[in-house]
Design a protein around this motif. Structure first.
Motif, PDB file in Angstrom:
ATOM      1  N   GLU A 129       0.827  -1.213   0.000  1.00 47.13           N
ATOM      2  CA  GLU A 129       0.000   0.000   0.000  1.00 47.13           C
ATOM      3  C   GLU A 129       0.858   1.259   0.000  1.00 47.13           C
ATOM      4  OE1 GLU A 129      -3.107   0.186   2.952  1.00 47.13           O
ATOM      5  OE2 GLU A 129      -3.705  -1.874   2.529  1.00 47.13           O
ATOM      6  N   ILE A 130       1.885   1.288   0.839  1.00 43.57           N
ATOM      7  CA  ILE A 130       2.767   2.459   0.887  1.00 43.57           C
ATOM      8  C   ILE A 130       3.496   2.612  -0.444  1.00 43.57           C
ATOM      9  CG2 ILE A 130       4.815   3.488   1.994  1.00 43.57           C
ATOM     10  CD1 ILE A 130       2.220   3.627   3.660  1.00 43.57           C
ATOM     11  N   ALA A 131       3.971   1.506  -1.002  1.00 42.30           N
ATOM     12  CA  ALA A 131       4.657   1.568  -2.295  1.00 42.30           C
ATOM     13  C   ALA A 131       3.725   2.140  -3.361  1.00 42.30           C
ATOM     14  CB  ALA A 131       5.158   0.182  -2.703  1.00 42.30           C
ATOM     15  N   GLN A 132       2.513   1.645  -3.411  1.00 46.78           N
ATOM     16  CA  GLN A 132       1.536   2.123  -4.402  1.00 46.78           C
ATOM     17  C   GLN A 132       1.302   3.625  -4.245  1.00 46.78           C
ATOM     18  OE1 GLN A 132      -0.924  -0.300  -6.113  1.00 46.78           O
ATOM     19  NE2 GLN A 132      -1.974   1.332  -7.175  1.00 46.78           N
ATOM     20  N   THR A 133       1.112   4.051  -3.017  1.00 46.43           N
ATOM     21  CA  THR A 133       0.828   5.462  -2.737  1.00 46.43           C
ATOM     22  C   THR A 133       2.002   6.357  -3.123  1.00 46.43           C
ATOM     23  OG1 THR A 133      -0.655   4.836  -0.929  1.00 46.43           O
ATOM     24  CG2 THR A 133       0.222   7.082  -0.888  1.00 46.43           C
ATOM     25  N   ARG A 185      15.317  -4.448   3.663  1.00 43.07           N
ATOM     26  CA  ARG A 185      14.485  -4.412   4.868  1.00 43.07           C
ATOM     27  C   ARG A 185      15.319  -4.025   6.079  1.00 43.07           C
ATOM     28  NH1 ARG A 185      13.905 -10.179   7.033  1.00 43.07           N
ATOM     29  NH2 ARG A 185      16.109  -9.697   7.264  1.00 43.07           N
ATOM     30  N   ASP A 186      16.520  -4.601   6.174  1.00 47.14           N
ATOM     31  CA  ASP A 186      17.393  -4.351   7.324  1.00 47.14           C
ATOM     32  C   ASP A 186      17.808  -2.885   7.405  1.00 47.14           C
ATOM     33  OD1 ASP A 186      17.261  -7.114   7.831  1.00 47.14           O
ATOM     34  OD2 ASP A 186      19.015  -7.491   6.573  1.00 47.14           O
ATOM     35  N   LYS A 187      18.090  -2.278   6.257  1.00 45.08           N
ATOM     36  CA  LYS A 187      18.481  -0.861   6.244  1.00 45.08           C
ATOM     37  C   LYS A 187      17.301   0.039   6.597  1.00 45.08           C
ATOM     38  CE  LYS A 187      22.871  -0.951   5.180  1.00 45.08           C
ATOM     39  NZ  LYS A 187      23.884  -0.436   6.104  1.00 45.08           N
ATOM     40  N   VAL A 188      16.100  -0.334   6.183  1.00 46.59           N
ATOM     41  CA  VAL A 188      14.912   0.440   6.569  1.00 46.59           C
ATOM     42  C   VAL A 188      14.835   0.507   8.088  1.00 46.59           C
ATOM     43  CG1 VAL A 188      12.376   0.474   6.610  1.00 46.59           C
ATOM     44  CG2 VAL A 188      13.584  -0.042   4.471  1.00 46.59           C
ATOM     45  N   ILE A 189      14.990  -0.638   8.736  1.00 48.80           N
ATOM     46  CA  ILE A 189      14.909  -0.713  10.198  1.00 48.80           C
ATOM     47  C   ILE A 189      16.048   0.067  10.839  1.00 48.80           C
ATOM     48  CG2 ILE A 189      15.031  -2.298  12.162  1.00 48.80           C
ATOM     49  CD1 ILE A 189      13.661  -4.401  10.223  1.00 48.80           C
ATOM     50  N   GLU A 190      17.279  -0.174  10.386  1.00 50.58           N
ATOM     51  CA  GLU A 190      18.465   0.491  10.948  1.00 50.58           C
ATOM     52  C   GLU A 190      18.394   2.009  10.786  1.00 50.58           C
ATOM     53  OE1 GLU A 190      21.961  -1.049   8.965  1.00 50.58           O
ATOM     54  OE2 GLU A 190      21.342  -3.126   9.356  1.00 50.58           O
ATOM     55  N   GLN A 191      18.067   2.471   9.592  1.00 51.60           N
ATOM     56  CA  GLN A 191      18.084   3.902   9.314  1.00 51.60           C
ATOM     57  C   GLN A 191      16.926   4.624   9.986  1.00 51.60           C
ATOM     58  OE1 GLN A 191      20.618   3.607   5.171  1.00 51.60           O
ATOM     59  NE2 GLN A 191      18.520   4.290   5.009  1.00 51.60           N
ATOM     60  N   ALA A 192      15.782   3.996  10.099  1.00 51.48           N
ATOM     61  CA  ALA A 192      14.661   4.619  10.813  1.00 51.48           C
ATOM     62  C   ALA A 192      15.071   4.891  12.255  1.00 51.48           C
ATOM     63  CB  ALA A 192      13.428   3.728  10.758  1.00 51.48           C
ATOM     64  N   GLU A 193      15.708   3.910  12.864  1.00 48.68           N
ATOM     65  CA  GLU A 193      16.166   4.082  14.248  1.00 48.68           C
ATOM     66  C   GLU A 193      17.254   5.150  14.315  1.00 48.68           C
ATOM     67  OE1 GLU A 193      18.428   1.480  17.637  1.00 48.68           O
ATOM     68  OE2 GLU A 193      16.868   0.463  16.475  1.00 48.68           O
ATOM     69  N   SER A 194      18.194   5.089  13.416  1.00 53.08           N
ATOM     70  CA  SER A 194      19.309   6.036  13.406  1.00 53.08           C
ATOM     71  C   SER A 194      18.845   7.481  13.197  1.00 53.08           C
ATOM     72  CB  SER A 194      20.294   5.637  12.310  1.00 53.08           C
ATOM     73  OG  SER A 194      21.310   6.585  12.171  1.00 53.08           O
ATOM     74  N   TYR A 195      17.878   7.687  12.289  1.00 50.02           N
ATOM     75  CA  TYR A 195      17.391   9.027  11.984  1.00 50.02           C
ATOM     76  C   TYR A 195      16.266   9.472  12.914  1.00 50.02           C
ATOM     77  CZ  TYR A 195      20.054   8.604   7.635  1.00 50.02           C
ATOM     78  OH  TYR A 195      21.049   8.433   6.710  1.00 50.02           O
ATOM     79  N   GLY A 196      15.773   8.571  13.741  1.00 47.81           N
ATOM     80  CA  GLY A 196      14.742   8.923  14.706  1.00 47.81           C
ATOM     81  C   GLY A 196      13.361   9.144  14.109  1.00 47.81           C
ATOM     82  N   HIS A 197      13.064   8.422  13.045  1.00 53.42           N
ATOM     83  CA  HIS A 197      11.707   8.494  12.507  1.00 53.42           C
ATOM     84  C   HIS A 197      11.175   7.081  12.283  1.00 53.42           C
ATOM     85  CE1 HIS A 197      14.181   9.188   8.668  1.00 53.42           C
ATOM     86  NE2 HIS A 197      13.725   7.965   8.551  1.00 53.42           N
ATOM     87  N   SER A 198       9.956   6.982  11.798  1.00 45.32           N
ATOM     88  CA  SER A 198       9.301   5.674  11.682  1.00 45.32           C
ATOM     89  C   SER A 198       9.864   4.861  10.513  1.00 45.32           C
ATOM     90  CB  SER A 198       7.794   5.861  11.475  1.00 45.32           C
ATOM     91  OG  SER A 198       7.536   6.399  10.186  1.00 45.32           O
ATOM     92  N   GLN A 199       9.667   3.567  10.608  1.00 44.32           N
ATOM     93  CA  GLN A 199      10.054   2.677   9.511  1.00 44.32           C
ATOM     94  C   GLN A 199       9.223   2.983   8.269  1.00 44.32           C
ATOM     95  OE1 GLN A 199       9.775  -1.334  11.049  1.00 44.32           O
ATOM     96  NE2 GLN A 199      11.368  -0.950  12.581  1.00 44.32           N
ATOM     97  N   LYS A 200       7.980   3.351   8.470  1.00 43.85           N
ATOM     98  CA  LYS A 200       7.114   3.726   7.341  1.00 43.85           C
ATOM     99  C   LYS A 200       7.706   4.917   6.588  1.00 43.85           C
ATOM    100  CE  LYS A 200       2.549   5.693   6.450  1.00 43.85           C
ATOM    101  NZ  LYS A 200       1.273   6.088   7.069  1.00 43.85           N
ATOM    102  N   ARG A 201       8.174   5.921   7.346  1.00 43.80           N
ATOM    103  CA  ARG A 201       8.753   7.100   6.715  1.00 43.80           C
ATOM    104  C   ARG A 201      10.024   6.741   5.957  1.00 43.80           C
ATOM    105  NH1 ARG A 201      13.023  10.369   5.338  1.00 43.80           N
ATOM    106  NH2 ARG A 201      12.310  12.486   5.029  1.00 43.80           N
ATOM    107  N   GLU A 202      10.862   5.906   6.549  1.00 42.84           N
ATOM    108  CA  GLU A 202      12.105   5.514   5.889  1.00 42.84           C
ATOM    109  C   GLU A 202      11.822   4.734   4.609  1.00 42.84           C
ATOM    110  OE1 GLU A 202      16.168   5.390   5.178  1.00 42.84           O
ATOM    111  OE2 GLU A 202      15.019   6.628   6.553  1.00 42.84           O
ATOM    112  N   TYR A 203      10.905   3.800   4.674  1.00 40.83           N
ATOM    113  CA  TYR A 203      10.512   2.993   3.512  1.00 40.83           C
ATOM    114  C   TYR A 203       9.958   3.904   2.404  1.00 40.83           C
ATOM    115  CZ  TYR A 203       7.882  -0.658   0.959  1.00 40.83           C
ATOM    116  OH  TYR A 203       7.366  -1.507   0.002  1.00 40.83           O
ATOM    117  N   ALA A 204       9.060   4.815   2.777  1.00 40.83           N
ATOM    118  CA  ALA A 204       8.474   5.739   1.802  1.00 40.83           C
ATOM    119  C   ALA A 204       9.542   6.634   1.189  1.00 40.83           C
ATOM    120  CB  ALA A 204       7.385   6.581   2.471  1.00 40.83           C
ATOM    121  N   PHE A 205      10.478   7.104   2.017  1.00 46.86           N
ATOM    122  CA  PHE A 205      11.562   7.937   1.522  1.00 46.86           C
ATOM    123  C   PHE A 205      12.396   7.188   0.478  1.00 46.86           C
ATOM    124  CE2 PHE A 205      16.072   8.896   1.603  1.00 46.86           C
ATOM    125  CZ  PHE A 205      16.062  10.234   1.221  1.00 46.86           C
ATOM    126  N   LEU A 206      12.747   5.939   0.771  1.00 45.08           N
ATOM    127  CA  LEU A 206      13.576   5.171  -0.162  1.00 45.08           C
ATOM    128  C   LEU A 206      12.855   4.950  -1.486  1.00 45.08           C
ATOM    129  CD1 LEU A 206      15.203   2.593   2.288  1.00 45.08           C
ATOM    130  CD2 LEU A 206      16.246   4.660   1.298  1.00 45.08           C
TER     131      LEU A 206
END
Length: 166
Positions: free
Chosen positions: A19-23, A108-129
């Motif tokens: 859903e996020i990818a589609q959006t 997937r692993d970088k989404v999790i790592e970078q969301a934590e590192s940047y202090g935002h949600s995994q959804k935001r990181e995934y959408a950003f990528l």
């Protein structure tokens, strides 16, 4: 729009990747005023999978967060006018007529790592990528400081339009 979605690994995100990818993909296409329906291939893999692809296709022996494989070569980023030439017909899927933009591979692993590192949600990181990669699929790059500024502005505006912020 068609998204050929594939996962090589299990994910534990608290959102629907499809859903996020589609959006985000649709918003990026609309933002760039793509005049065609489009097809994008999206693969979610892990650090090992993207490491292997990064080494094979880019000669970089490390995992990365996202890889973009554009199917088109643009005369000018975000300008689809060249596709009106008859010889460009092979850029469209013969069955659906959709413009074949290319492939996105996300770790997937970088989404999790970078969301934590940047202090935002995994959804935001995934959408950003995805937004970042879509801009690559539409001819943008960030090899110079000026190009990077253009991409950063566009990525931010796409995500803000969707209400996905840090």
């Amino acid at each position: 729009m068609t998204i050929n979605f594939e996962k090589e690994c299990e994910t534990v995100f608290e959102f629907s990747e499809q859903e996020i990818a589609q959006t985000v993909i649709q918003k990026a296409l609309d933002y760039e005023k793509c005049p065609y329906e489009a097809e994008v291939n999206l693969l979610i893999t892990d650090n090992d999978g993207i490491h292997e692809m990064n080494r094979e296709y880019r000669g970089m022996d490390r995992p990365t967060d996202v890889l973009s494989f554009p199917a088109l070569t643009y005369e000018k980023a975000g300008n689809f006018d060249f596709l009106e030439k008859e010889e460009e017909i092979y850029n469209f899927h013969p069955d659906t007529g959709e413009l074949m933009l290319g492939d996105i591979v996300i770790s997937r692993d970088k989404v999790i790592e970078q969301a934590e590192s940047y202090g935002h949600s995994q959804k935001r990181e995934y959408a950003f990528l995805i937004a970042h990669s879509m801009l690559h699929l539409m001819g943008y790059d960030h090899m110079t400081e000026e190009e990077a500024k253009v991409m950063e502005r566009k990525q931010t505006e796409i995500l803000e339009d969707l209400g996905i912020s840090r």
